[in-house]
Write an enzyme that holds these catalytic residues in place. Structure first.
Site, mmCIF file in Angstrom:
data_model
loop_
_atom_site.group_PDB
_atom_site.id
_atom_site.type_symbol
_atom_site.label_atom_id
_atom_site.label_comp_id
_atom_site.label_asym_id
_atom_site.label_seq_id
_atom_site.Cartn_x
_atom_site.Cartn_y
_atom_site.Cartn_z
ATOM 1 N N GLU A 1 0.554 -1.546 0.235
ATOM 2 C CA GLU A 1 -0.641 -0.061 0.021
ATOM 3 C C GLU A 1 0.730 1.148 -0.323
ATOM 4 O O GLU A 1 0.367 1.772 -0.678
ATOM 5 C CB GLU A 1 -0.672 0.279 1.152
ATOM 6 C CG GLU A 1 -1.878 -0.816 0.932
ATOM 7 C CD GLU A 1 -2.534 -1.769 2.455
ATOM 8 O OE1 GLU A 1 -3.884 -0.853 2.233
ATOM 9 O OE2 GLU A 1 -2.029 -1.682 3.445
ATOM 10 N N ASP B 1 -2.387 -5.117 3.998
ATOM 11 C CA ASP B 1 -3.046 -5.507 5.298
ATOM 12 C C ASP B 1 -3.823 -6.661 4.721
ATOM 13 O O ASP B 1 -4.719 -6.202 4.429
ATOM 14 C CB ASP B 1 -3.328 -4.097 5.591
ATOM 15 C CG ASP B 1 -2.133 -2.982 5.160
ATOM 16 O OD1 ASP B 1 -1.362 -3.212 5.662
ATOM 17 O OD2 ASP B 1 -2.579 -1.573 5.227
ATOM 18 N N ASP C 1 -6.865 -6.771 6.592
ATOM 19 C CA ASP C 1 -7.895 -6.675 7.251
ATOM 20 C C ASP C 1 -9.095 -6.069 5.949
ATOM 21 O O ASP C 1 -8.733 -6.651 5.000
ATOM 22 C CB ASP C 1 -7.850 -5.251 8.620
ATOM 23 C CG ASP C 1 -7.462 -3.814 7.555
ATOM 24 O OD1 ASP C 1 -7.498 -3.611 6.461
ATOM 25 O OD2 ASP C 1 -6.641 -2.983 8.676
ATOM 26 N N GLU D 1 -10.143 -3.264 4.606
ATOM 27 C CA GLU D 1 -10.000 -2.380 4.227
ATOM 28 C C GLU D 1 -8.923 -3.031 3.311
ATOM 29 O O GLU D 1 -8.493 -2.852 1.932
ATOM 30 C CB GLU D 1 -9.433 -1.428 5.171
ATOM 31 C CG GLU D 1 -8.991 0.436 4.216
ATOM 32 C CD GLU D 1 -10.325 0.910 3.880
ATOM 33 O OE1 GLU D 1 -10.415 1.733 3.234
ATOM 34 O OE2 GLU D 1 -11.547 0.297 4.909
ATOM 35 N N TYR E 1 0.989 -4.651 13.356
ATOM 36 C CA TYR E 1 0.316 -3.985 12.725
ATOM 37 C C TYR E 1 -0.735 -2.977 13.632
ATOM 38 O O TYR E 1 -0.736 -3.861 14.626
ATOM 39 C CB TYR E 1 -0.855 -5.391 12.014
ATOM 40 C CG TYR E 1 -1.563 -4.254 10.615
ATOM 41 C CD1 TYR E 1 -1.189 -3.146 9.715
ATOM 42 C CD2 TYR E 1 -2.980 -4.014 10.606
ATOM 43 C CE1 TYR E 1 -1.657 -2.115 8.782
ATOM 44 C CE2 TYR E 1 -3.889 -3.433 10.391
ATOM 45 C CZ TYR E 1 -3.518 -2.520 9.326
ATOM 46 O OH TYR E 1 -4.980 -1.668 8.617
ATOM 47 N N ARG F 1 -3.179 -1.285 13.735
ATOM 48 C CA ARG F 1 -4.682 -1.148 14.035
ATOM 49 C C ARG F 1 -5.378 -3.486 13.740
ATOM 50 O O ARG F 1 -5.633 -3.482 13.057
ATOM 51 C CB ARG F 1 -5.016 -0.644 12.285
ATOM 52 C CG ARG F 1 -4.678 0.418 12.015
ATOM 53 C CD ARG F 1 -6.221 0.742 10.247
ATOM 54 N NE ARG F 1 -5.271 2.241 9.926
ATOM 55 C CZ ARG F 1 -5.178 2.390 9.786
ATOM 56 N NH1 ARG F 1 -3.602 1.799 8.763
ATOM 57 N NH2 ARG F 1 -4.378 4.424 9.539
ATOM 58 N N HIS G 1 -5.401 -10.134 13.511
ATOM 59 C CA HIS G 1 -4.109 -9.258 13.843
ATOM 60 C C HIS G 1 -3.714 -10.032 15.631
ATOM 61 O O HIS G 1 -4.551 -10.144 16.095
ATOM 62 C CB HIS G 1 -4.573 -8.092 14.090
ATOM 63 C CG HIS G 1 -4.921 -7.652 12.688
ATOM 64 N ND1 HIS G 1 -3.673 -7.641 11.300
ATOM 65 C CD2 HIS G 1 -5.233 -6.565 11.794
ATOM 66 C CE1 HIS G 1 -4.023 -7.218 10.429
ATOM 67 N NE2 HIS G 1 -5.191 -6.746 10.852
#
Length: 961
Positions: A18, A105, A107, A109, A335, A337, A382
Site C-alpha cells: 500500500e 494489509d 483487514d 480495508e 500492525y 490497526r 491480528h
C-alpha cells in the site's frame, strides 16, 4: 498455490503493497527476482462528484450517489484521478511479471484494496494473497512462501460498509447544506460522535453547581515518625452523629441532594464544628487492612494505544496513528490497526526474555500471561500492537528519535509489563472519632477516615504505569503510608481545617475519552476512530480547548436537525445495532442487498421487527424542517443565538453582536450575551478630513481593521413624470429609490485603507488614516526607462512595484520614507527567487532512492516541505522538521510523484482561445438576445445552478471512514 522454486530462480514476481515506505522496506528483505511497488492506498472508489461519474450513467437519478439503488445497490467504481499514473505503472510492471503477490494489509480495508487491484489490473499470471502482521525479514519470507486466497467475504463486508456510508453521507449531507450551511457533512459514526460531544455540553449548560463543606484533620501519634511509620496522617470528616456527611457524589446535576439521608454542611456549620472539636479527645476506632493486588494491563490495541498516547504523550489520535504507521512500515512494531490483545508465542517468549534480563527472574511469572479477550466488532486476524521480531529491541537499540522513539517506548514498556508479575501490597483504612466539647456544639460525635496503600512488591509497576483521563486520579503506583496504629490508640488533632467544595459539571470529552465512549457503546470500528475525531474537528463541529473537545454552535444546529428529523440515524442503540448487522454480513449470517434495501427504502411489512427505516423517504420531504428554527437557540430574556453563514451571533430586537468562535457554548449565559450586545463595535469617528470635509471613521471588518471616509448620500436626479393615470408601470421600481441606487453605484467610491499590523483601532488617529490614504505612493520614475516606481502595502507586507517587478521592503514605515535613490538601490540588487532570498535548507535527508538527488527539508510559503529539486511535497500534519526521517521524506516524494503533475490553466492558454475582436458586435447582439430570453429561461437557469451547487457540495460530503 505456493510459488515454485523455478519461478523463484528464473521468474519475476510483482509484489504490490500500500505505501512506498513499506515497499522499500520489504524490497530489502526479498532481494532479486522481486519487484515491490506501492498502490499508494486505494486505486479506485465510488465517484467523488458528478464530474467523475462515467458518461453512460450520466442523467440517471441515482448517478450522484455512485450506487445504482434500483439494481441491487450495484456500485460504480472509477479509478481515482490522482492514481491513474500509478495504475498505468502497475500494469506496465505486471506485463513483465510471472506472478503477482497482493500484499495489502490483512483487514477489511486491505482485502478490498487487493480486490480492486485484481479488478483493475486483470492479471493473466498466477495471483497470491500475501499477508503478514509485522515487517521483518522472517515474517516477509514466511508470508511469500505461504500465501492464501482472496477472502471474498471480507471484500463484501467492506463494500457493504462503503455503500452504506455513501448513502448516508450523500443523502443526509445535502439536507444540512439547505437548512444549516454549505460544506457540511453527515456520517454514520461522525454524526453520532458529534452528538455525544453536544450532549455533554448540554449537560454542562444545564448543570447547577452545589456547595458543601467538610473538615480536613491532621492527626498525630505523638511519635517522632520515619518514612515507614509517619507521625501524622490526613483524615476527612465522613459522619456526624452517625449521619454521613454529603460529598460531591450525593448531588445531582440540578444542584440538589439525591439522598435525603445525608447531612449537607454549610460554611457556618463547618466552622462551628471545627471550633467545637478543638479540645476534643480523638482515638482510633477501627483499623481495616485488606490485601492489595493489581494485575498488568493487557497489551495495546488501537484504541488503548490512542488513549494512552493522549494521556502520556499529549498526542491526538490522528498523530498517534501516523507515527504508528511509520513504526510499522519501517519494521519496528506489528500492525497498528487491531482490536486484539493476544500475543503470539514468539512475542510472549521475547517479552519474558526481556523481563528476565532487565528486571530479574523474581519479576517473571511461572507461566506466560494470556490475554485472549477481544472487543466486539473487532478487526480480523491480528495480534496486539507490540515490538516486532522474535526478540525485542529496547528503545535505545532502535536508533529512533522524536515522536517515533516516544511511541515505540510506550508500546515496548506496555508489552514487556504485560508479562510480569502482579503488584501486591496492602490497603489500610483508619477510622478516627472524637466528641465535640465546645460550648456551641457539645456532644456531637464526629468521625474521620484516612486511607492508605503500601506496595510490598511492585511487580509490573516497575516497568509501566497506566495514565488516567482524570488529572486528579491517583495512579496505581502511588503509595500512601499511614502511621502504624491500632484500635484504641489516642491521637491529637494537630489541625482542623474547614474546607468548602463545589460540584463540577461533567468533564468534556477529550479525544481519548471520546474514543473510549464510542468503543464502550460499540459504535463504529475502533480502527476508524482516529479519522472520525479528525473529521469532526476539520468540519468545525468541535474545537479544542486544551485537550478538551468543545462543540461549536454549528454542531448544536446540525445535531438539533438530525435529532429532530433523522432521530433514528443518530440514536446510539440503533447505530450499535447497525454495526452488529454489518458484522453479521461479514460472517455470512445475513445478505447485504436485502439489508441495504430495507435501510434505504424501508420495509413496511415488518415495522415492529425491523429496526431499519427508510432513508430515502426521510430526505425527500423536508418541508417540516424550519431552517430558522434549526439555527436558533434561546439564551434568555429575549436574547437568541443564531448560527449564520459567517458564524454565530446573538440577537435581541434589532441589535446584533458576533459571538467569538472560541466561546464554549456552556459559557454563553444571559450576562455574557448582554456583554456582547453592549460591547462597542470598535467603529468610531476619527475626525473630518480638512481637505475633503468628509468624516473619517475606523472600523473592524471581516478582513480586519480599516479606515474609510463617509461620503455624503448622492442626490437622486429628478424623477420622470408619472403615467397619465397616475399608476406605476407594471414591474417598475420606485423611481426615487432606483435613481439613488444608480447614483451610489456610479458615483465616487470612498477611500479605504487597511491598518498596518502595528496599528490598532483603539489608537489609530486621523493623521494615521490620512497617511494611509496616500498609499500607494509614487516614489519616482526610473531615470533610464521612465517607469514609475510605487510603494504599496500588500497581503504579504510592504513592497516596491515597478511595472511587473516587485521588491519587498523591510518595514511598513518605509512606505512613507523610502526615497527614489533608495528604491533604485534596491532594484540594483539581483532579484531573489520569490519574495525573499532563498533560505538555507532546514534539514538534509540524503539521496532519494528514485531520483538519486539530494533531498532536503525547506521552509516554504505554505510551511515546510521536502524536495529533491524536481518534486516538492508538503509535510503532513503529523510530520515535524526535527523528527522527520529520510524514509518519510522519500515516501512523501514518492506519493507526490504518483499523483502526477498538477493541471494548470494558464492565462496565455485562455487568451489563445479568446475570439477575435471583430466578434464584439456579434457578442453584443447575442447579449441582447440572451437578455430577452432570460425571463423565459429563469426557471431553467435556477435549476441548473441548483444542480451545480449539489454537484459541488457532493465533492465536499465526507463518506464515513
Amino acid at each position: 498455490m505456493s510459488p515454485s522454486s523455478e519461478t523463484a530462480r528464473d521468474g519475476l514476481r510483482l509484489v504490490i503493497v500500500e505505501s512506498p515506505a513499506k515497499a522499500k522496506t520489504i524490497k530489502g528483505y526479498l532481494g532479486p527476482g522481486y519487484v515491490v511497488e506501492a498502490s499508494v492506498g486505494h486505486i479506485r472508489d465510488l465517484p467523488n462528484g458528478a464530474a467523475e461519474v462515467p458518461a453512460e450513467y450520466a442523467g440517471k437519478p441515482w448517478a450522484r450517489l455512485g450506487v445504482d439503488v434500483d439494481a441491487d445497490f450495484e456500485p460504480i467504481y472509477v479509478v481515482n484521478a490522482d492514481k491513474k499514473a500509478q495504475v498505468a505503472k502497475l500494469k506496465k510492471l505486471l506485463k513483465d511479471a510471472d506472478e503477482l503477490f497482493l500484499a495489502t494489509d490483512e483487514d477489511r480495508e486491505g482485502e478490498a484494496i487487493a480486490w480492486h487491484l485484481l479488478e483493475v489490473l486483470r492479471p493473466k499470471v498466477p495471483v497470491h494473497r500475501m499477508v503478514f502482521h509485522e515487517i521483518t525479514k522472517d515474517a516477509i519470507r514466511t508470508a511469500v512462501n505461504n500465501p492464501r486466497e482472496l477472502n471474498q467475504r471480507l471484500v463484501d463486508a467492506q463494500e457493504t460498509r462503503r455503500i452504506l456510508d455513501r448513502l448516508y453521507g450523500y443523502e443526509v449531507s445535502p439536507v444540512l447544506w439547505k437548512k444549516v450551511g454549505p460544506r457540511l457533512s453527515a456520517g454514520r459514526v461522525q454524526s453520532v460522535a458529534t452528538r455525544l460531544v453536544v450532549e455533554r455540553e448540554r449537560e454542562r449548560r444545564a448543570f447547577t453547581s452545589a456547595s458543601y463543606w467538610d473538615l480536613l484533620g491532621v492527626f498525630g501519634t505523638g511519635r517522632p515518625g520515619d518514612p515507614t511509620d509517619p507521625s501524622t496522617m490526613n483524615a476527612r470528616l465522613v459522619s456526624l452523629d452517625g449521619k454521613r456527611v454529603a460529598s460531591g457524589r450525593d448531588f445531582g446535576p440540578d444542584g440538589k441532594l439525591k439522598n435525603a439521608g445525608v447531612l449537607q454542611l454549610e460554611e457556618a456549620g463547618a466552622r462551628a464544628l471545627s471550633a467545637a472539636l478543638e479540645s476534643a479527645a480523638f482515638s482510633v476506632r477501627a483499623v481495616e487492612r485488606k490485601p492489595y493486588r493489581r494485575s498488568p494491563y493487557a497489551p495495546f490495541r488501537t484504541t488503548t494505544l490512542q488513549q494512552e498516547a493522549s494521556r502520556k504523550l499529549g498526542y491526538g489520535a490522528k498523530r498517534t496513528m501516523q507515527v504508528a504507521q511509520k513504526l510499522y512500515e519501517n519494521g519496528h512494531i506489528t500492525y497498528m490497526r487491531t482490536d486484539s490483545t493476544t500475543l503470539s508465542d514468539t512475542a510472549v517468549t521475547a517479552a519474558r526474555a526481556q523481563v528476565r534480563d532487565l528486571y530479574g527472574a523474581e519479576y517473571l511469572p511461572d507461566a506466560p500471561r494470556v490475554y485472549a479477550g477481544k472487543v466486539k466488532n473487532a478487526q480480523e486476524a491480528h495480534e496486539a500492537i507490540r515490538p516486532s521480531g522474535e526478540s525485542f529491541r529496547t528503545p535505545a537499540e532502535t536508533g529512533l528519535s522524536g515522536d517515533e522513539f516516544r511511541l515505540y517506548e510506550l508500546i515496548w514498556m506496555r508489552t514487556v509489563a504485560s508479562q510480569m508479575k502482579d503488584a501486591i501490597g496492602q490497603s489500610v483504612t483508619v477510622r478516627i472519632g472524637g466528641i465535640a466539647q465546645g460550648a456551641d456544639l457539645p456532644g456531637r460525635d464526629a468521625e474521620f477516615t484516612a486511607s492508605g496503600k503500601i506496595i510490598t512488591f511492585h511487580g509490573f509497576l516497575k516497568a509501566y504505569v497506566e495514565g488516567s483521563d482524570d488529572p486528579d486520579a491517583e495512579l496505581d503506583d502511588r503509595e500512601r503510608r499511614l502511621p502504624m496504629v491500632t484500635e484504641g490508640d489516642a491521637l491529637s488533632a494537630d489541625q482542623l481545617t474547614p474546607e468548602g467544595h463545589a460540584t463540577k459539571p461533567p468533564a468534556r470529552y477529550t479525544e481519548a475519552s471520546l474514543i473510549k465512549e464510542l468503543e464502550d457503546r460499540e459504535i463504529g470500528r475502533p480502527s476508524t476512530f482516529a479519522s472520525i475525531v479528525g473529521t469532526i474537528l476539520d468540519r468545525g463541529y468541535t474545537f479544542k480547548k486544551g485537550t478538551a473537545l468543545v462543540p461549536s454552535f454549528l454542531a448544536f444546529a446540525v445535531v438539533g436537525l438530525l435529532e429532530g428529523h433523522f432521530a433514528t440515524l443518530v440514536d446510539y442503540d440503533f447505530t450499535a445495532k447497525m454495526e452488529d448487522d454489518l458484522d453479521r454480513i461479514a460472517r455470512g449470517e445475513t445478505e447485504a442487498v436485502p439489508w441495504l434495501r430495507r435501510f434505504y427504502f424501508g420495509d413496511e411489512s415488518r415495522p415492529d421487527e425491523d429496526h431499519l427505516g427508510g432513508l430515502k423517504a426521510l430526505v425527500t420531504d423536508l418541508s417540516s424542517i424550519d431552517a430558522r428554527e434549526v439555527n436558533s437557540f434561546p439564551v434568555g430574556e429575549g436574547i437568541v443565538l443564531r448560527v449564520g453563514r459567517y458564524g454565530p451571533y446573538v440577537e435581541r430586537g434589532d441589535r446584533r453582536a458576533d459571538v467569538p468562535d472560541d466561546l464554549p457554548p456552556d459559557e454563553l449565559t444571559v450576562a455574557k450575551a448582554e456583554e456582547l450586545l453592549d460591547k462597542p463595535s470598535g467603529d468610531h469617528e476619527l475626525g473630518v478630513d480638512p481637505v475633503s470635509g468628509h468624516m473619517i471613521v475606523a472600523k473592524d471588518g471581516r478582513y480586519g481593521p480599516y479606515v474609510t471616509e463617509v461620503l455624503p448620500e448622492p442626490e437622486a436626479p429628478a424623477a420622470p413624470a408619472p403615467a397619465a393615470d397616475g399608476a406605476k408601470a407594471d414591474g417598475a421600481k420606485p423611481a426615487k429609490k432606483t435613481a439613488k441606487k444608480a447614483a451610489a453605484k456610479n458615483g465616487p467610491k470612498p477611500r479605504t485603507a487597511s491598518l498596518f499590523k502595528s496599528m490598532s483601532l483603539d489608537t489609530v488617529t486621523l493623521d494615521d488614516a490620512l497617511r494611509l490614504f496616500t498609499l500607494p505612493r509614487v516614489v519616482g520614475k526610473h531615470p533610464e526607462t521612465g517607469t514609475e516606481i510605487t510603494a504599496q502595502n500588500g497581503r504579504y507586507g510592504p513592497y516596491l512595484k515597478m511595472d511587473t517587478d516587485s521588491r519587498s521592503l523591510e518595514s511598513e514605515d518605509q512606505l512613507f520614507t523610502v526615497t527614489l535613490e533608495e528604491a533604485l538601490a534596491i532594484y540594483a540588487q539581483p532579484k531573489a527567487r520569490g519574495r525573499a532570498a532563498a533560505k538555507p535548507p532546514l534539514k538534509e535527508l540524503g539521496s532519494d532512492p528514485v531520483s538519486g538527488k539530494a533531498v532536503t527539508v525547506k521552509d516554504g510559503r505554505f510551511g515546510p516541505y521536502v524536495t529533491d529539486g524536481e518534486t516538492n511535497a508538503t509535510l503532513r500534519a503529523g510530520d515535524a522538521v526535527d523528527t522527520i526521517t529520510p524514509e518519510r521524506g522519500y515516501e512523501l516524494l514518492a506519493e507526490k510523484r504518483a499523483k502526477g503533475p498538477a493541471k494548470k490553466t494558464t492565462k496565455k492558454a485562455a487568451a489563445k482561445k479568446a475570439p477575435a475582436k471583430k466578434a464584439t458586435a456579434t457578442k453584443t447582439a447575442a447579449k441582447k438576445t440572451a437578455a430577452k430570453k432570460s425571463a423565459a429561461d429563469g426557471k431553467t437557469t435556477k435549476a441548473a445552478a441548483a444542480k451545480a451547487t449539489a454537484n459541488a457540495g457532493a465533492n465536499n460530503a465526507a463518506d464515513e471512514a
